[in-house]
Scaffold this motif. Structure first.
Motif, PDB file in Angstrom:
ATOM      1  N   THR A 200       0.955  -1.083  -0.028  1.00  0.00           N
ATOM      2  CA  THR A 200      -0.193  -0.211  -0.017  1.00  0.00           C
ATOM      3  C   THR A 200       0.851   1.246   0.033  1.00  0.00           C
ATOM      4  O   THR A 200       0.499   2.405  -0.549  1.00  0.00           O
ATOM      5  N   ALA A 201       2.131   1.137   0.699  1.00  0.00           N
ATOM      6  CA  ALA A 201       2.870   2.507   0.582  1.00  0.00           C
ATOM      7  C   ALA A 201       3.447   2.581  -0.824  1.00  0.00           C
ATOM      8  O   ALA A 201       3.833   3.773  -1.267  1.00  0.00           O
ATOM      9  N   ARG A 202       3.771   1.386  -1.751  1.00  0.00           N
ATOM     10  CA  ARG A 202       4.206   1.629  -2.768  1.00  0.00           C
ATOM     11  C   ARG A 202       3.316   1.842  -4.017  1.00  0.00           C
ATOM     12  O   ARG A 202       3.428   2.692  -4.991  1.00  0.00           O
ATOM     13  N   PHE A 203       1.995   1.525  -3.971  1.00  0.00           N
ATOM     14  CA  PHE A 203       1.074   1.418  -4.847  1.00  0.00           C
ATOM     15  C   PHE A 203       0.920   2.924  -5.568  1.00  0.00           C
ATOM     16  O   PHE A 203       0.657   3.061  -6.728  1.00  0.00           O
ATOM     17  N   PRO A 204       0.407   3.856  -4.583  1.00  0.00           N
ATOM     18  CA  PRO A 204      -0.077   5.292  -4.954  1.00  0.00           C
ATOM     19  C   PRO A 204       1.148   5.792  -6.100  1.00  0.00           C
ATOM     20  O   PRO A 204       0.661   6.165  -7.246  1.00  0.00           O
ATOM     21  N   THR A 205       2.192   5.240  -5.838  1.00  0.00           N
ATOM     22  CA  THR A 205       3.376   5.908  -7.052  1.00  0.00           C
ATOM     23  C   THR A 205       3.330   5.124  -8.349  1.00  0.00           C
ATOM     24  O   THR A 205       3.492   5.772  -9.341  1.00  0.00           O
ATOM     25  N   TYR A 206       2.660   3.752  -8.098  1.00  0.00           N
ATOM     26  CA  TYR A 206       2.417   3.044  -9.299  1.00  0.00           C
ATOM     27  C   TYR A 206       1.153   3.616 -10.266  1.00  0.00           C
ATOM     28  O   TYR A 206       1.250   3.840 -11.411  1.00  0.00           O
ATOM     29  N   VAL A 207       0.145   4.152  -9.492  1.00  0.00           N
ATOM     30  CA  VAL A 207      -0.752   4.882 -10.152  1.00  0.00           C
ATOM     31  C   VAL A 207      -0.385   5.920 -10.687  1.00  0.00           C
ATOM     32  O   VAL A 207      -0.870   6.251 -11.753  1.00  0.00           O
ATOM     33  N   ASP A 208       0.481   6.638 -10.264  1.00  0.00           N
ATOM     34  CA  ASP A 208       1.076   7.870 -10.914  1.00  0.00           C
ATOM     35  C   ASP A 208       1.683   7.533 -12.118  1.00  0.00           C
ATOM     36  O   ASP A 208       1.514   8.225 -13.000  1.00  0.00           O
ATOM     37  N   GLU A 209       2.383   6.386 -11.931  1.00  0.00           N
ATOM     38  CA  GLU A 209       3.153   6.096 -13.136  1.00  0.00           C
ATOM     39  C   GLU A 209       2.092   5.785 -14.339  1.00  0.00           C
ATOM     40  O   GLU A 209       2.228   6.105 -15.572  1.00  0.00           O
ATOM     41  N   TYR A 210       1.229   4.965 -14.186  1.00  0.00           N
ATOM     42  CA  TYR A 210       0.082   4.850 -15.099  1.00  0.00           C
ATOM     43  C   TYR A 210      -0.598   5.977 -15.519  1.00  0.00           C
ATOM     44  O   TYR A 210      -0.889   6.145 -16.906  1.00  0.00           O
ATOM     45  N   ASP A 264     -18.773   0.962   6.608  1.00  0.00           N
ATOM     46  CA  ASP A 264     -19.237   2.131   7.146  1.00  0.00           C
ATOM     47  C   ASP A 264     -18.298   2.730   8.185  1.00  0.00           C
ATOM     48  O   ASP A 264     -18.393   3.832   8.574  1.00  0.00           O
ATOM     49  N   LYS A 265     -17.301   1.821   8.556  1.00  0.00           N
ATOM     50  CA  LYS A 265     -16.186   2.383   9.384  1.00  0.00           C
ATOM     51  C   LYS A 265     -15.179   2.783   8.675  1.00  0.00           C
ATOM     52  O   LYS A 265     -14.130   3.267   9.250  1.00  0.00           O
ATOM     53  N   MET A 266     -15.075   2.732   7.486  1.00  0.00           N
ATOM     54  CA  MET A 266     -14.102   3.153   6.563  1.00  0.00           C
ATOM     55  C   MET A 266     -14.190   4.454   5.975  1.00  0.00           C
ATOM     56  O   MET A 266     -15.135   5.227   5.744  1.00  0.00           O
ATOM     57  N   MET A 286      -9.239   4.721 -12.043  1.00  0.00           N
ATOM     58  CA  MET A 286      -8.018   5.080 -11.582  1.00  0.00           C
ATOM     59  C   MET A 286      -8.236   5.523 -10.089  1.00  0.00           C
ATOM     60  O   MET A 286      -7.399   5.569  -9.230  1.00  0.00           O
ATOM     61  N   GLU A 287      -8.931   6.513  -9.787  1.00  0.00           N
ATOM     62  CA  GLU A 287      -9.413   6.960  -8.750  1.00  0.00           C
ATOM     63  C   GLU A 287      -9.780   6.096  -7.655  1.00  0.00           C
ATOM     64  O   GLU A 287      -9.395   5.966  -6.580  1.00  0.00           O
ATOM     65  N   GLU A 288     -10.579   4.881  -8.301  1.00  0.00           N
ATOM     66  CA  GLU A 288     -11.016   3.938  -7.183  1.00  0.00           C
ATOM     67  C   GLU A 288      -9.939   3.197  -6.725  1.00  0.00           C
ATOM     68  O   GLU A 288      -9.873   2.623  -5.598  1.00  0.00           O
ATOM     69  N   MET A 289      -8.970   3.014  -7.682  1.00  0.00           N
ATOM     70  CA  MET A 289      -7.610   2.184  -7.287  1.00  0.00           C
ATOM     71  C   MET A 289      -7.260   2.951  -6.020  1.00  0.00           C
ATOM     72  O   MET A 289      -6.506   2.215  -4.978  1.00  0.00           O
ATOM     73  N   ARG A 290      -7.025   4.363  -5.859  1.00  0.00           N
ATOM     74  CA  ARG A 290      -6.314   4.981  -4.803  1.00  0.00           C
ATOM     75  C   ARG A 290      -7.233   4.775  -3.845  1.00  0.00           C
ATOM     76  O   ARG A 290      -6.647   4.578  -2.562  1.00  0.00           O
ATOM     77  N   GLN A 291      -8.444   4.730  -3.807  1.00  0.00           N
ATOM     78  CA  GLN A 291      -9.341   4.803  -2.826  1.00  0.00           C
ATOM     79  C   GLN A 291      -9.304   3.425  -2.137  1.00  0.00           C
ATOM     80  O   GLN A 291      -9.404   3.282  -0.971  1.00  0.00           O
ATOM     81  N   SER A 292      -9.069   2.295  -2.997  1.00  0.00           N
ATOM     82  CA  SER A 292      -9.374   0.935  -2.420  1.00  0.00           C
ATOM     83  C   SER A 292      -7.745   0.886  -1.672  1.00  0.00           C
ATOM     84  O   SER A 292      -7.802   0.090  -0.597  1.00  0.00           O
ATOM     85  N   ASN A 293      -6.810   1.489  -2.140  1.00  0.00           N
ATOM     86  CA  ASN A 293      -5.616   1.380  -1.428  1.00  0.00           C
ATOM     87  C   ASN A 293      -5.645   1.977  -0.052  1.00  0.00           C
ATOM     88  O   ASN A 293      -5.309   1.466   1.127  1.00  0.00           O
ATOM     89  N   ARG A 294      -6.320   3.058   0.296  1.00  0.00           N
ATOM     90  CA  ARG A 294      -6.783   3.611   1.507  1.00  0.00           C
ATOM     91  C   ARG A 294      -7.623   2.607   2.218  1.00  0.00           C
ATOM     92  O   ARG A 294      -7.132   2.670   3.355  1.00  0.00           O
ATOM     93  N   LYS A 297      -5.337  -0.022   3.654  1.00  0.00           N
ATOM     94  CA  LYS A 297      -4.318   0.566   4.617  1.00  0.00           C
ATOM     95  C   LYS A 297      -4.870   0.479   5.998  1.00  0.00           C
ATOM     96  O   LYS A 297      -4.594   0.501   7.017  1.00  0.00           O
ATOM     97  N   GLN A 298      -6.148   0.913   6.123  1.00  0.00           N
ATOM     98  CA  GLN A 298      -6.932   1.169   7.210  1.00  0.00           C
ATOM     99  C   GLN A 298      -7.180  -0.159   7.884  1.00  0.00           C
ATOM    100  O   GLN A 298      -7.189  -0.444   8.971  1.00  0.00           O
ATOM    101  N   CYS A 299      -7.712  -1.263   6.925  1.00  0.00           N
ATOM    102  CA  CYS A 299      -7.809  -2.454   7.339  1.00  0.00           C
ATOM    103  C   CYS A 299      -6.593  -3.195   8.018  1.00  0.00           C
ATOM    104  O   CYS A 299      -6.618  -3.943   9.060  1.00  0.00           O
ATOM    105  N   VAL A 300      -5.433  -2.816   7.339  1.00  0.00           N
ATOM    106  CA  VAL A 300      -4.456  -3.274   7.922  1.00  0.00           C
ATOM    107  C   VAL A 300      -3.986  -2.784   9.373  1.00  0.00           C
ATOM    108  O   VAL A 300      -3.460  -3.739  10.209  1.00  0.00           O
ATOM    109  N   ASP A 301      -4.220  -1.534   9.458  1.00  0.00           N
ATOM    110  CA  ASP A 301      -3.854  -0.836  10.795  1.00  0.00           C
ATOM    111  C   ASP A 301      -5.012  -1.814  11.725  1.00  0.00           C
ATOM    112  O   ASP A 301      -4.330  -1.721  12.955  1.00  0.00           O
ATOM    113  N   TRP A 302      -6.079  -1.822  11.537  1.00  0.00           N
ATOM    114  CA  TRP A 302      -7.124  -2.466  12.602  1.00  0.00           C
ATOM    115  C   TRP A 302      -6.577  -3.899  12.783  1.00  0.00           C
ATOM    116  O   TRP A 302      -6.602  -4.565  13.902  1.00  0.00           O
ATOM    117  N   LEU A 303      -6.345  -4.611  11.581  1.00  0.00           N
ATOM    118  CA  LEU A 303      -6.046  -6.086  11.858  1.00  0.00           C
ATOM    119  C   LEU A 303      -4.562  -6.238  12.841  1.00  0.00           C
ATOM    120  O   LEU A 303      -4.678  -7.218  13.328  1.00  0.00           O
TER     121      LEU A 303
END
Lengths: 417, 241
Positions: A200-210, A264-266, A286-294, A297-303
């Motif tokens: 998730t840390a790397r992915f936003p830069t990938y989307v930028d690349e696309y 609803d908690k996301m 493309m924007e959905e990919m960024r939002q999914s990434n968000r 990340k939130q799920c990882v933090d909770w889990l």
């Protein structure tokens, strides 16, 4: 003597741009499409009928094979309908895991879509880029379920097993030196959650690349802008859901409007288009990919901080622990009944729907109280989308048909079912 | 959520007085049943009336109710032949080529079309069921001019169940093969199908033959009386369980 100009063109079913086995009869006036008549069903496997002859828990694997690029979301729709009828609660940790994998699946789907869509309209490189990231995402699938595609990971009342503490490693071979392998294993040394977080840390830069490659690309815009415009009214009439509906400017997302699991908690945003053309739908995905990434990340933090059960304690639908089976008669019986006969659903009917990467994926279940569904209807988003292709391509050039197929994100596993 | 469903159900009962055969709320979902004669006008009103605002048809499918509640395994009493509890199978999974199905469930018409509606504006869902009166020639009005997407859904229901949609502009088969015979999702159509296809090198073309594979359904269909699911209103003594 008048010149006969209209002629009929057969497109597919074996055509690289047909995204599978689509056969279209195109009535052409020169190079302009007058009428498109898709012939579908070449991949029809009667999944619904097969499911009617099997206990509920044995059909989960069939769901993976519907839309074979967003596997876990299909399972999710099926299980939501089933759990609605059963009235069972899914433990919170399992809900977070499901949400996280739904979003990983969304990335998988959108990445394949951007790759294939790019390839269709001439952007070869996208395919290579997208598959680089899909590799990591499929490794996540593999780590959690053992399968890279057809996971069968979601189960009634939870998920099959908890997230693993370690990732599988690459090993040196005559094709990969030790040094190369160490580099590949670098982010695989920790748990699955570490690996996902690193991604998730790397992915936003990938989307930028696309986006650098495509968004302002002259050819890309020439091929997509103002192609396949659908007005909001028509989008509703044509049964559009998901990015197709949002592209036409209607703010509708089941994750926000009819939240299931822990959506609803996301904290995430829903992109909405304005023009209803293929370019808007591209921007939305493309924007959905960024939002999914968000969301991931939130799920990882909770889990990371919240432990707990990943399956319901109701052993009528969920198998008991292996250790318990060895010593406890009751558990052994539950296990035996579950894997020979399955479980019975109460008589009734239910419709469960998820916001699938392609739109609304719904499962309509009629139960007469038996251990097998009486009727199972799969509502595939692509089926409704493809039915509009005649309207979307009329008056466009032949090459735009390919762009429209791409923007609809067609996958035949779900359309033909 | 439950309140909203109740509200919708009440409004439906109020607006369509005398036109609804049933109006139920089950697991938070509202289901109405209408007669084929009222189906079209009810649907039109469901779309155009602001209180409903169902501008989207999400799904429409056919259902064959002929084997509803039939099982292959007796849970209460045992039989004298074969497996102690195994019942002579009649399910479509075990049908073989040329088999006739037995006893039909006649408590309701055999075929129904079920539509799922969604209102984006009001954020609500509704299920509409319409039964086709005639079993031999099931006919239901088409709603494809109310919701365009219905076109393909009705073609699918026609293809798989043989339900005819009156007024449909282009009722062709959609999912099955060119020249397919029968309606495969009917309960009397065997799971393995009737014909199989192969390339015949002698004739140099693809030919159809009767299926050679044996039906193979491993788990019998069984209905268990589960006390957890019994309705406390209709069963005595279940309330305190």
């Amino acid at each position: 003597m008048p010149e006969i100009r209209n002629y009929t063109l057969n497109f597919g079913p074996q055509h690289p741009a047909a995204h599978g086995v689509l056969r279209m009869i195109l009535e052409m006036d020169g190079e302009v499409v007058q009428r498109a008549d898709p012939h579908i069903g070449l991949l029809h496997r009667a999944t619904e009928k097969l499911a009617e002859s099997k206990p509920y828990n044995q059909s989960i694997g069939y769901m993976d094979r519907l839309d074979y690029v967003s596997m876990m979301c299909n399972e999710h729709g099926y299980l939501l309908a089933m759990e609605k009828l059963l009235g069972i609660e899914v433990p919170q940790r399992a809900q977070y895991i499901r949400v996280m994998f739904d979003e990983i699946t969304r990335l998988l789907n959108h990445l394949l879509w951007i790759g294939a869509h790019g390839l269709d309209v001439g952007a070869m490189t996208m395919f290579l880029y997208a598959f680089r990231e899909r590799e990591d995402l499929m490794d996540m699938y593999e780590a959690v379920s053992g399968a890279r595609l057809h996971a069968t990971y979601y189960r009634p009342g939870g998920v099959a097993r908890d997230l693993p503490d370690s990732m599988p490693q690459y090993r040196a071979s005559k094709w990969h030196s030790k040094k190369e392998v160490d580099k590949l294993n670098d982010n695989r040394s920790g748990s699955l959650l570490d690996f996902i977080e690193d991604f998730t840390a790397r992915f936003p830069t990938y989307v930028d690349e696309y986006e650098t490659l495509l968004t302002d690309n002259r050819i890309w815009k020439q091929r997509l802008v103002d192609i396949g415009i659908v007005t909001p009214e028509r989008a509703l009439q044509l049964g559009f859901t998901g990015p197709m509906l949002r592209g036409s400017g209607i703010e509708w997302d089941l994750r926000k409007k009819q939240p299931y699991e822990v959506y609803d908690k996301m904290d995430f945003d829903i992109p909405v288009g304005t023009n209803g053309d293929s370019y808007d739908r591209y921007l939305i995905r493309m924007e959905e990919m960024r939002q999914s990434n968000r969301i991931i990340k939130q799920c990882v933090d909770w889990l990371r901080v919240n432990d707990g059960p990943i399956q319901t304690e109701d052993h009528k639908v969920c198998p008991p622990k292996r250790e318990a089976m060895k010593a406890d008669m009751e558990s052994l019986i539950h296990h035996f009944k579950l894997f020979t006969e399955g479980f019975c659903l109460p008589e009734g009917e239910a419709y469960g729907a998820v916001e699938h990467p392609k739109g609304e994926f719904g499962v309509y279940l009629i139960s007469d109280g038996a251990n097998k569904p009486y009727r199972l209807k799969i509502r595939a988003p692509g089926f409704a989308h493809l039915s509009s292709i005649n309207e979307m391509t009329r008056g466009h050039m032949l090459s735009d048909v390919v762009a429209v197929i791409g923007t609809q994100d067609i996958v035949f596993g779900e359309i033909d079912r | 959520m439950a309140n909203k469903a109740q509200q919708l159900s009440d409004t439906l009962a109020q607006v369509f007085t005398g036109q609804l055969q049933s109006n139920r709320i089950d697991v938070g979902e509202v289901t109405i049943e209408v007669a084929a004669e009222h189906y079209y006008e009810v649907c039109l009103k469901l779309r155009d009336d602001a209180r409903f605002g169902f501008e989207q048809l999400i799904d429409l499918c056919g259902v064959d109710y002929s084997e509803y509640g039939q099982v292959e395994w007796a849970t209460e009493k045992s039989s004298t032949t074969g497996f102690s509890r195994g019942v002579d199978s009649a399910g479509h999974g075990r049908l073989q080529f040329g088999d006739e199905t037995v006893a039909k469930n006649t408590s309701r018409p055999r075929f129904a079309a079920v539509a799922h509606l969604l209102s984006v504006k009001n954020n609500q869902r509704l299920r509409v069921r319409v039964f086709a009166e005639d079993e031999a020639m099931p006919v239901v009005p088409s709603v494809s001019d109310i919701w365009s997407v219905t076109n393909w859904f009705e073609r699918e229901a026609f293809d798989l169940f043989g339900i005819h949609f009156e007024g449909h502009p282009d009722l062709r088969r959609i999912l099955t093969d060119y020249g397919f015979v029968g309606h495969p999702f009917r309960k009397d159509f065997p799971l393995s199908g009737h014909v199989e296809m192969r390339y015949d090198p002698g004739q140099g073309r693809v030919i159809y033959e009767p299926v050679s594979i044996e039906p193979r359904v491993l788990v019998p269909r069984v209905i268990r009386e589960d006390n957890r699911y019994l309705d406390p209103d209709t069963t005595e003594g279940a309330a305190d369980a």
